[in-house]
Design an enzyme around this catalytic site. Structure first.
Site, PDB file in Angstrom:
ATOM      1  N   ASP A 179       0.934  -1.148   0.002  1.00 18.13           N
ATOM      2  CA  ASP A 179      -0.086  -0.074  -0.119  1.00 18.13           C
ATOM      3  C   ASP A 179       1.172   1.219  -0.136  1.00 18.13           C
ATOM      4  OD1 ASP A 179      -1.256   2.423   1.009  1.00 18.13           O
ATOM      5  OD2 ASP A 179      -3.010   0.823   1.353  1.00 18.13           O
ATOM      6  N   HIS A 180       1.177   2.071  -1.044  1.00 12.46           N
ATOM      7  CA  HIS A 180       2.160   3.078  -1.191  1.00 12.46           C
ATOM      8  C   HIS A 180       1.987   3.938  -0.269  1.00 12.46           C
ATOM      9  CE1 HIS A 180      -0.488   5.516  -3.838  1.00 12.46           C
ATOM     10  NE2 HIS A 180       0.452   6.281  -3.541  1.00 12.46           N
ATOM     11  N   HIS A 242      -5.492   3.284   1.362  1.00 19.73           N
ATOM     12  CA  HIS A 242      -4.894   4.087   2.048  1.00 19.73           C
ATOM     13  C   HIS A 242      -5.431   4.955   3.152  1.00 19.73           C
ATOM     14  CE1 HIS A 242      -3.025   3.376  -1.925  1.00 19.73           C
ATOM     15  NE2 HIS A 242      -3.777   4.195  -2.706  1.00 19.73           N
TER      16      HIS A 242
HETATM   17  C1  BG6 Z   1      -3.595   5.314  -5.965  1.00 20.84           C
HETATM   18  C2  BG6 Z   1      -4.769   5.550  -6.514  1.00 20.84           C
HETATM   19  O1  BG6 Z   1      -3.487   4.224  -5.207  1.00 20.84           O
HETATM   20  O2  BG6 Z   1      -3.153   6.831  -5.329  1.00 20.84           O
HETATM   21  C3  BG6 Z   1      -5.088   6.897  -7.455  1.00 20.84           C
HETATM   22  O3  BG6 Z   1      -5.086   4.382  -7.370  1.00 20.84           O
HETATM   23  C4  BG6 Z   1      -4.447   8.018  -6.593  1.00 20.84           C
HETATM   24  O4  BG6 Z   1      -6.532   6.990  -7.846  1.00 20.84           O
HETATM   25  C5  BG6 Z   1      -2.961   7.769  -5.957  1.00 20.84           C
HETATM   26  O5  BG6 Z   1      -4.324   9.045  -7.444  1.00 20.84           O
HETATM   27  C6  BG6 Z   1      -2.745   8.873  -5.187  1.00 20.84           C
HETATM   28  O6  BG6 Z   1      -1.467   8.667  -4.729  1.00 20.84           O
HETATM   29  P1  BG6 Z   1      -0.593   9.755  -4.261  1.00 20.84           P
HETATM   30  O7  BG6 Z   1       0.850   9.155  -3.737  1.00 20.84           O
HETATM   31  O8  BG6 Z   1      -0.208  10.509  -5.234  1.00 20.84           O
HETATM   32  O9  BG6 Z   1      -1.225  10.499  -2.899  1.00 20.84           O
END
Ligand code: BG6
Length: 486
Positions: A179-180, A242
């Site tokens: 989960d990044h 997230h």
């Molecule tokens: C991704 C979603 O997991 O996270 C995207 O699929 C979203 O829709 C993105 O834009 C947002 O990531 P970050 O790191 O830019 O907040």
């Protein structure tokens, strides 16, 4: 760190190009790769090793954090890479892949430690995992690991099915679910803020905190992902994973430096304590929105329903706000408000802790209109911790002042680099355990159903705004407001 083979499925895809190869290269330059390693890229198209290495070189030029000046190092990195064309539904192809993996293991005298990174669409997770097992690729004398990335299913049932199938080929402690958001330095820092600051530990409960607000607002719209996004919506795309991960990281209680299993156990406790919502109750706690047309950065933008690839009748959510209650001794009675949306006024991921004002009544009597203390943790694009205190200015009036710590660093590794490094070391602290995935789907399931059955109104909000007014009302019902919406 153990020497190993890094086998990347989807090696010609966008994520590999933008994130995974640059992450590996940066780690290599920073001497954080194992002493010997082999990288094998797998894709559908036919490329020679040279052609593929050239592609990787291009991606490093565009996306790597580290310089490419040292040509010897660059060459050494590229030399570690091989390419194999493979139809992932074809079992025999995996036997050829095993030959290549073994050949490289022998050439480089690598132990049979194999990391499989599936940077492919989720519908291929099962077939790849099963072919890894059937072909013997997964039968190693050393360790094996599997990295996959969300979505892990699209509801509770599909997530369980997927997990059951994966678990036939990999054990839970071999599966690294990315989960990044858990790779974002400030999300990781929540752990340290909690255990390393006795002051915060003392205040981290319902006696002192009035509410917690977790926001991930984005300015982008659906982009080129209509097919995926229109079937997922903000609830599956951001909220279930997230947003709930940030909730767990904010609400857990840690008293010391922790191992992966301590952190995961604490996070699980948070999810187990969430007050479940029935399908009928969802409407009172959750706001659903979809962006209309509007203006962003001075440019007119179209409504979601006018975006290419989206049906005009789409009921999909591009915004979700929710009031979440945690029924444990620490947080009982304290609302956690979560919101996420596309095409909002600004890109901002942050967590705001609003403290109670026990002397508020006294302050009112003295007609001092001070706001509450806030602890604000900005995650993206700024990385900053701020504490809002009230102080007297030269006119003798009370005004808020901000004590802050900026963590932004030019040269900081980003999420993928940190996560790939952890996976190489076998540290699963910042990966989602199956328990977390299952419990979060379980909590979200009634919301999915309530949306599906249209039990919750779909509010249109203007692009470039802070979302539907109904989300302000959600907080106003409890006597609160969203902080920092200006
Ligand atoms: C991704 C979603 O997991 O996270 C995207 O699929 C979203 O829709 C993105 O834009 C947002 O990531 P970050 O790191 O830019 O907040």
């Amino acid at each position: 760190m153990d020497s190993m083979s890094f086998v990347l499925f989807g090696a010609t895809g966008d994520l590999a190009k933008r994130k995974i190869f640059p992450a590996l290269y940066n780690l290599f330059i920073d001497q954080k790769m194992p002493e010997s390693f082999s990288i094998i890229g797998i894709g559908r198209k036919d490329f020679s090793n040279d052609e593929f290495q050239n592609q990787v070189m291009q991606s490093l030029i565009t996306f790597s954090r580290r310089s490419l000046e040292d040509q010897k190092m660059v060459q050494e990195f590229l030399d570690s890479i091989r390419y194999q064309q493979l139809d992932i539904t074809n079992k025999e192809g995996f036997v050829d892949l095993l030959d290549l993996v073994k050949e490289r293991e022998q050439e480089l005298q690598l132990p049979e430690n194999r990391l499989f990174y599936l940077s492919v669409a989720p519908e291929f997770f099962e077939v790849i995992a099963s072919n890894i097992k059937e072909s013997g690729l997964g039968t190693t004398k050393g360790w094996k690991r599997l990295i996959i990335e969300k979505p892990f299913g699209r509801d509770l049932k599909t997530a369980r099915d997927l997990n059951e199938k994966l678990s036939k080929s990999f054990k839970e402690d071999e599966i690294f679910r990315i989960d990044h958001y858990l790779g974002k330095p400030m999300v990781q820092n929540l752990e340290a803020l909690e255990f390393a600051n006795p002051v915060l530990q003392a205040l981290w409960n319902n006696q002192y905190i009035a509410n917690v607000q977790i926001t991930a607002s984005e300015t982008v719209g659906v982009e080129e992902r209509a097919g995926y996004y229109d079937k997922s919506g903000a609830i599956r795309d951001m909220f279930q994973n997230h947003m709930l991960q940030m909730l767990m990281m904010s609400a857990m209680h840690l008293t010391n430096q922790n191992t992966a299993s301590d952190v995961r156990a604490e996070k699980k406790k948070v999810l187990e304590s969430l007050l479940p919502l029935s399908k009928e109750e969802v409407v009172s706690h959750v706001v659903r929105g979809q962006y209309g047309s509007g203006e962003q950065n001075g440019k007119k933008v179209v409504a979601y329903r006018q975006e290419p690839g989206i049906e005009f009748s789409s009921q999909n959510d591009t915004y979700v706000a929710a009031r979440v209650l945690i029924e444990n001794d620490f947080w009982k009675g304290i609302p956690f408000y979560i919101r996420t949306g596309k095409r909002m006024k600004e890109k901002s991921t942050r967590i705001v802790f609003e403290f109670k004002s026990p002397i508020q009544n006294l302050a009112k009597k003295n007609s001092i209109n001070n706001g509450p203390n806030l602890l604000v943790i900005e995650i993206n694009p700024n990385e900053r911790v701020s504490f809002y205190l009230n102080s007297k200015n030269v006119e003798g009036n009370i005004e808020p002042v901000q004590a802050e710590y900026f963590a932004n660093k030019e040269d900081r590794p980003e999420a993928y680099e940190l996560l790939v490094y952890d996976a190489l070391r076998g540290d699963s602290k910042f990966f989602a355990h199956w328990n977390e995935v299952e419990l979060s789907w379980q909590w979200v399931q009634p919301i999915l159903e309530a949306f599906e059955e249209n039990l919750v109104p779909l509010h249109t909000y203007k692009s470039g705004s802070f979302g539907p007014e109904a989300a302000d009302e959600l907080l106003a019902e409890d006597g609160f407001k969203w902080w920092l919406d200006t």
